[in-house]
Design a protein around this motif. Structure first.
Motif, mmCIF file in Angstrom:
data_model
loop_
_atom_site.group_PDB
_atom_site.id
_atom_site.type_symbol
_atom_site.label_atom_id
_atom_site.label_comp_id
_atom_site.label_asym_id
_atom_site.label_seq_id
_atom_site.Cartn_x
_atom_site.Cartn_y
_atom_site.Cartn_z
ATOM 1 N N LEU A 48 0.807 -1.217 0.000
ATOM 2 C CA LEU A 48 0.000 0.000 0.000
ATOM 3 C C LEU A 48 0.840 1.266 0.000
ATOM 4 C CD1 LEU A 48 -2.931 -1.031 2.365
ATOM 5 C CD2 LEU A 48 -3.134 -0.336 -0.025
ATOM 6 N N VAL A 49 2.014 1.234 0.605
ATOM 7 C CA VAL A 49 2.895 2.404 0.570
ATOM 8 C C VAL A 49 3.378 2.651 -0.860
ATOM 9 C CG1 VAL A 49 5.083 3.378 1.361
ATOM 10 C CG2 VAL A 49 3.585 2.196 2.974
ATOM 11 N N ALA A 50 3.732 1.579 -1.555
ATOM 12 C CA ALA A 50 4.139 1.722 -2.958
ATOM 13 C C ALA A 50 2.987 2.270 -3.794
ATOM 14 C CB ALA A 50 4.603 0.376 -3.512
ATOM 15 N N GLU A 51 1.763 1.813 -3.503
ATOM 16 C CA GLU A 51 0.596 2.325 -4.224
ATOM 17 C C GLU A 51 0.379 3.799 -3.920
ATOM 18 O OE1 GLU A 51 -1.483 0.636 -6.496
ATOM 19 O OE2 GLU A 51 0.238 -0.724 -6.388
ATOM 20 N N GLN A 52 0.579 4.197 -2.661
ATOM 21 C CA GLN A 52 0.455 5.612 -2.310
ATOM 22 C C GLN A 52 1.433 6.467 -3.114
ATOM 23 O OE1 GLN A 52 0.972 5.154 2.102
ATOM 24 N NE2 GLN A 52 -0.772 6.552 2.188
ATOM 25 N N ILE A 53 2.651 5.987 -3.213
ATOM 26 C CA ILE A 53 3.682 6.738 -3.944
ATOM 27 C C ILE A 53 3.336 6.813 -5.427
ATOM 28 C CG2 ILE A 53 6.110 6.699 -4.646
ATOM 29 C CD1 ILE A 53 6.726 5.519 -1.851
ATOM 30 N N ARG A 54 2.895 5.708 -6.004
ATOM 31 C CA ARG A 54 2.519 5.694 -7.425
ATOM 32 C C ARG A 54 1.374 6.678 -7.687
ATOM 33 N NH1 ARG A 54 3.208 2.289 -11.222
ATOM 34 N NH2 ARG A 54 0.951 2.143 -11.640
ATOM 35 N N VAL A 55 0.376 6.662 -6.824
ATOM 36 C CA VAL A 55 -0.765 7.565 -6.991
ATOM 37 C C VAL A 55 -0.303 9.017 -6.888
ATOM 38 C CG1 VAL A 55 -2.871 8.381 -5.853
ATOM 39 C CG2 VAL A 55 -2.556 5.936 -6.284
ATOM 40 N N ALA A 56 0.575 9.310 -5.916
ATOM 41 C CA ALA A 56 1.080 10.681 -5.748
ATOM 42 C C ALA A 56 1.885 11.136 -6.953
ATOM 43 C CB ALA A 56 1.929 10.767 -4.484
ATOM 44 N N GLU A 57 2.482 10.197 -7.658
ATOM 45 C CA GLU A 57 3.233 10.528 -8.885
ATOM 46 C C GLU A 57 2.317 10.690 -10.088
ATOM 47 O OE1 GLU A 57 7.630 8.546 -8.222
ATOM 48 O OE2 GLU A 57 6.002 7.229 -8.896
ATOM 49 N N GLY A 58 1.021 10.443 -9.898
ATOM 50 C CA GLY A 58 0.058 10.630 -10.978
ATOM 51 C C GLY A 58 -0.304 9.389 -11.751
ATOM 52 N N HIS A 59 0.220 8.241 -11.361
ATOM 53 C CA HIS A 59 -0.087 7.001 -12.074
ATOM 54 C C HIS A 59 -1.500 6.521 -11.751
ATOM 55 C CE1 HIS A 59 4.054 6.618 -13.384
ATOM 56 N NE2 HIS A 59 4.464 6.759 -12.127
ATOM 57 N N ALA A 60 -2.095 5.828 -12.695
ATOM 58 C CA ALA A 60 -3.405 5.219 -12.477
ATOM 59 C C ALA A 60 -3.239 3.870 -11.788
ATOM 60 C CB ALA A 60 -4.128 5.038 -13.812
ATOM 61 N N LEU A 61 -4.254 3.471 -11.036
ATOM 62 C CA LEU A 61 -4.255 2.133 -10.455
ATOM 63 C C LEU A 61 -4.345 1.095 -11.561
ATOM 64 C CD1 LEU A 61 -6.766 2.738 -7.512
ATOM 65 C CD2 LEU A 61 -4.293 2.463 -7.327
ATOM 66 N N ALA A 62 -3.858 -0.090 -11.284
ATOM 67 C CA ALA A 62 -3.920 -1.170 -12.266
ATOM 68 C C ALA A 62 -5.361 -1.401 -12.700
ATOM 69 C CB ALA A 62 -3.329 -2.446 -11.676
ATOM 70 N N GLU A 63 -5.547 -1.747 -13.983
ATOM 71 C CA GLU A 63 -6.905 -1.942 -14.491
ATOM 72 C C GLU A 63 -7.618 -3.078 -13.771
ATOM 73 O OE1 GLU A 63 -7.121 -2.327 -18.679
ATOM 74 O OE2 GLU A 63 -6.055 -0.456 -19.102
ATOM 75 N N GLU A 64 -6.905 -4.152 -13.507
ATOM 76 C CA GLU A 64 -7.493 -5.290 -12.815
ATOM 77 C C GLU A 64 -7.234 -5.175 -11.317
ATOM 78 O OE1 GLU A 64 -9.386 -7.851 -13.850
ATOM 79 O OE2 GLU A 64 -9.484 -6.822 -15.793
ATOM 80 N N PRO A 65 -8.273 -5.183 -10.500
ATOM 81 C CA PRO A 65 -8.047 -5.116 -9.053
ATOM 82 C C PRO A 65 -7.365 -6.378 -8.549
ATOM 83 C CG PRO A 65 -10.352 -5.587 -9.524
ATOM 84 C CD PRO A 65 -9.705 -5.269 -10.833
ATOM 85 N N PRO A 66 -6.557 -6.261 -7.513
ATOM 86 C CA PRO A 66 -5.898 -7.460 -6.964
ATOM 87 C C PRO A 66 -6.929 -8.411 -6.372
ATOM 88 C CG PRO A 66 -5.598 -5.599 -5.487
ATOM 89 C CD PRO A 66 -6.237 -5.048 -6.724
ATOM 90 N N ARG A 67 -6.612 -9.695 -6.385
ATOM 91 C CA ARG A 67 -7.539 -10.696 -5.863
ATOM 92 C C ARG A 67 -7.121 -11.110 -4.455
ATOM 93 N NH1 ARG A 67 -8.605 -15.408 -10.077
ATOM 94 N NH2 ARG A 67 -10.130 -15.865 -8.422
ATOM 95 N N ALA A 68 -8.111 -11.256 -3.605
ATOM 96 C CA ALA A 68 -7.842 -11.664 -2.223
ATOM 97 C C ALA A 68 -7.521 -13.153 -2.176
ATOM 98 C CB ALA A 68 -9.065 -11.370 -1.349
ATOM 99 N N ARG A 69 -6.594 -13.493 -1.263
ATOM 100 C CA ARG A 69 -6.268 -14.916 -1.072
ATOM 101 C C ARG A 69 -5.909 -15.139 0.397
ATOM 102 N NH1 ARG A 69 -0.890 -15.574 -0.707
ATOM 103 N NH2 ARG A 69 0.417 -13.796 -1.261
#
Length: 613
Positions: free
Chosen positions: A290-311
């Motif tokens: 989630l920290v990596a996702e926070q950084i990616r979002v702050a850099e302006g990147h879009a979230l991956a098209e496919e949501p991650p799957r729970a396991r």
């Protein structure tokens, strides 16, 4: 692109963010108070900046100094972690105004949701107005911040004013904001939350549920994902409400929407516009950072098209330096040794030899286990905690292990009143009865070759220890074959390991000594002098400081000679941003009052004396 990131925080969360930055190739900058000059987060960062001036407890609330530190260090982004300034809109604006990237939601979103009263209004709800008997029980709650600070349960109307005063004082000290409100207190509910992540391209995603019902002082202790036992319909409803809350404020980044669930009905509590302490269970289940996702979002990147799957299933336990059996009193001192078995995730801000001080939250670490099933994750986490090496102050380790193995938890029938019902049983001392003998034999082994043995029968050697609040005495001898003790066979004894055979069963005891403090596996002992000092005793009815801290206030009008009732609050200590009530142990007369507001006290300091009548 972010190349250098400052974490405006300390301890475990700073170290955790630095770990992700290292994996992404981002340079790291720490800030630290004078009390944290040697803290782990200040040591592991690529650069560290001292925050001058403010008292240690307030240092990480000095937003202007933190922004200056970021600019001076060459950082181009700031991550607030959790707590402190993580939900402070003015700080977020100051970061952005300095030309830095803010790893968090827009200040306007923080502003809309950081106040729990405004958040409820946004969701079409409202706190209680004038409280009557019919409204009881109620919960007094800080409008800002979290972590259980500034919260009080009120069951009698005459207790409301004192609860409001106490909650305001605690909230102001922890968050710089003394606003509080009152809402209905729902007993036997479950604390359920939804992790959300949103980007700047319009995608808002709900990443499952978490159950955080096991709490002390309204602060979470054990969390898990997914929340067990929820119907598919209720899960979908919680996800939809969380996404709705995020869209209502144009949210960006990671956040959490919290609910109290009673039966099949969900009651909105608040939205935390930051990363939660318990985010690792979501990471484990969804296989994301989630920290990596926070950084990616702050850099302006879009979230991956496919949501991650729970396991699978993940469970997290918060390890605190505190004594659950004595009103959760925080503990201080040297953490001599800290190690956990492989196979579980460890997030911590401490390592061997670090000092646990009085200024900050006493959480030592978070341990997280992930497995294909809930039962497997619980079993793995309980075993890891049980086998962990924790040499230093008292911790809640035993409580965590027993909680994880409690039938109410394993069958997923827990609620937020779990510790109200079970704390006494869960904290009942069950030290290993052979631990004192193992400690004595480990201490004696070096002397067995030098004059301890005699050719004729003699009196045994005697050692005394404090263990689980009681004094114990053990006897042993230096015999022809080495060390001997009644009822057991001493197979081996050296300074680190004692092997005893008891009723045909051989047992190993690992021993470590730090001055008078001795750890035999998970049992903690204190060596006592052979002849106690009679001058060290306090008069009956003495009230001693259970924690090191500051006397924040004394009951109004209280003076020596006053009549007091058993359980009546006499004074309050503040330690680690939490208030600790000191109450009369019995009905009688206050024969002495030594505490005064503003006084700094150490553990065991004499605060007052109540003479029982």
């Amino acid at each position: 692109m972010i190349t250098s990131l400052l974490v405006a925080n300390r301890g475990e969360i700073a170290c955790r963010i630095f770990r992700t930055c290292g994996e992404l190739g981002i340079r790291t900058v720490a800030v630290y108070s004078d009390a944290d000059a040697n803290a782990l987060h200040a040591r592991v960062a690529d650069a560290a900046v001292r925050l001058p001036g403010a008292a240690p407890a307030d240092t990480y609330l000095a937003g202007d100094l933190i922004v200056k530190a970021a600019v001076a260090s060459g950082a181009d982004a700031v991550h607030p972690g959790y707590g402190f300034l993580s939900e402070n809109a003015d700080f977020a604006r100051a970061v952005l105004d300095a030309g830095l990237v803010w790893i968090g939601p827009p200040p306007e979103a923080i502003e809309a949701m950081a106040s729990k009263t405004r958040a409820k209004e946004l969701m079409g709800l409202a706190p209680l107005g004038e409280v009557t008997e019919a409204d009881l029980p109620v919960l007094v709650k800080a409008a800002a911040g979290g972590g259980g600070r500034g919260m009080r349960i009120v069951r009698r109307l005459e207790e409301l004013d004192a609860a409001l005063e106490s909650a305001r004082a605690e909230a102001a000290g922890a968050f710089g904001d003394g606003e509080v409100f009152v809402e209905p207190y729902i007993e036997h509910g479950r604390h359920i939350e939804v992790q959300i992540i949103a980007d700047t391209h319009g995608t808002v995603r709900a990443l499952g549920t978490r159950d955080c019902s096991l709490q002390r002082r309204h602060q979470k202790v054990i969390e898990e994902s997914p929340a067990p036992g929820l119907t598919e319909g209720l899960t979908d409803e919680l996800h939809a409400l969380a996404v709705r809350a995020a869209r209502a404020v144009d949210y960006v980044g990671a956040g959490t929407v919290e609910f109290l669930v009673a039966g099949d009905k969900a009651h909105f509590l608040e939205m935390n516009t930051r990363l939660q302490v318990e985010h690792p269970v979501t990471e484990a289940v969804f296989g994301i950072d989630l920290v990596a996702e926070q950084i990616r979002v702050a850099e302006g990147h879009a979230l991956a098209e496919e949501p991650p799957r729970a396991r699978g299933h993940a469970v997290e336990a918060r390890l605190y330096a505190e004594d659950p059996a004595h009103d959760w009193a925080p503990q201080t001192g040297t953490l001599h040794r800290f190690a956990v078995p492989e196979g579980v995730r460890l997030d911590t801000g401490f390592t061997d030899g670090d000092e646990i001080g009085v200024h900050y939250d006493p959480m030592l670490a978070k341990l997280v286990a992930h497995a294909p099933t809930r039962a497997g994750a619980i079993r793995k986490l309980a075993a890891a905690l049980e086998r962990a090496t924790i040499h230093g102050p008292v911790t809640n380790r035993d409580l965590l292990v027993r909680s994880l193995r409690h039938e109410e938890f394993t069958s997923a029938r827990m609620d937020t009143g779990f510790y109200d019902r079970h704390l006494t049983a869960l904290t009942r001392a069950t030290p290993d009865p052979y631990a004192p003998l193992a400690a004595a034999l480990a201490d004696a082994h070096g002397r067995s070759r030098f004059g301890g043995w005699r050719n004729v029968p003699s009196q045994p050697q005697v050692k005394r220890y404090a263990m689980a609040g009681e004094e114990v005495e053990v006897h042993y001898r230096h015999g022809r074959a080495g060390l001997e003790a009644d009822g057991v066979r001493v197979v081996h004894a050296d300074a680190d390991l004692v092997v005893l055979e008891v009723d045909g069963v051989r047992r190993n005891f690992k021993v470590a000594r730090y001055g008078d403090d001795i750890h035999v596996d998970a049992t903690r002992l204190t060596a006592l002098p052979r002849f106690p000092d009679p001058t060290a005793q306090h008069a009956p009815g003495s009230l001693l400081a259970p924690v090191p801290g500051t006397v924040v206030r004394v009951a109004e009008g209280l003076t020596a000679g006053a009549a007091v009732r058993a359980g009546e609050p006499l004074l309050w200590l503040e330690a680690m941003k939490m208030e600790h009530k000191i109450a009369a142990p019995a009905t009688g007369t206050l024969s002495a009052l030594h505490a005064v507001p503003g006084q700094q006290v150490t553990v065991g300091a004499l605060l007052a004396v109540v003479q029982e009548t």
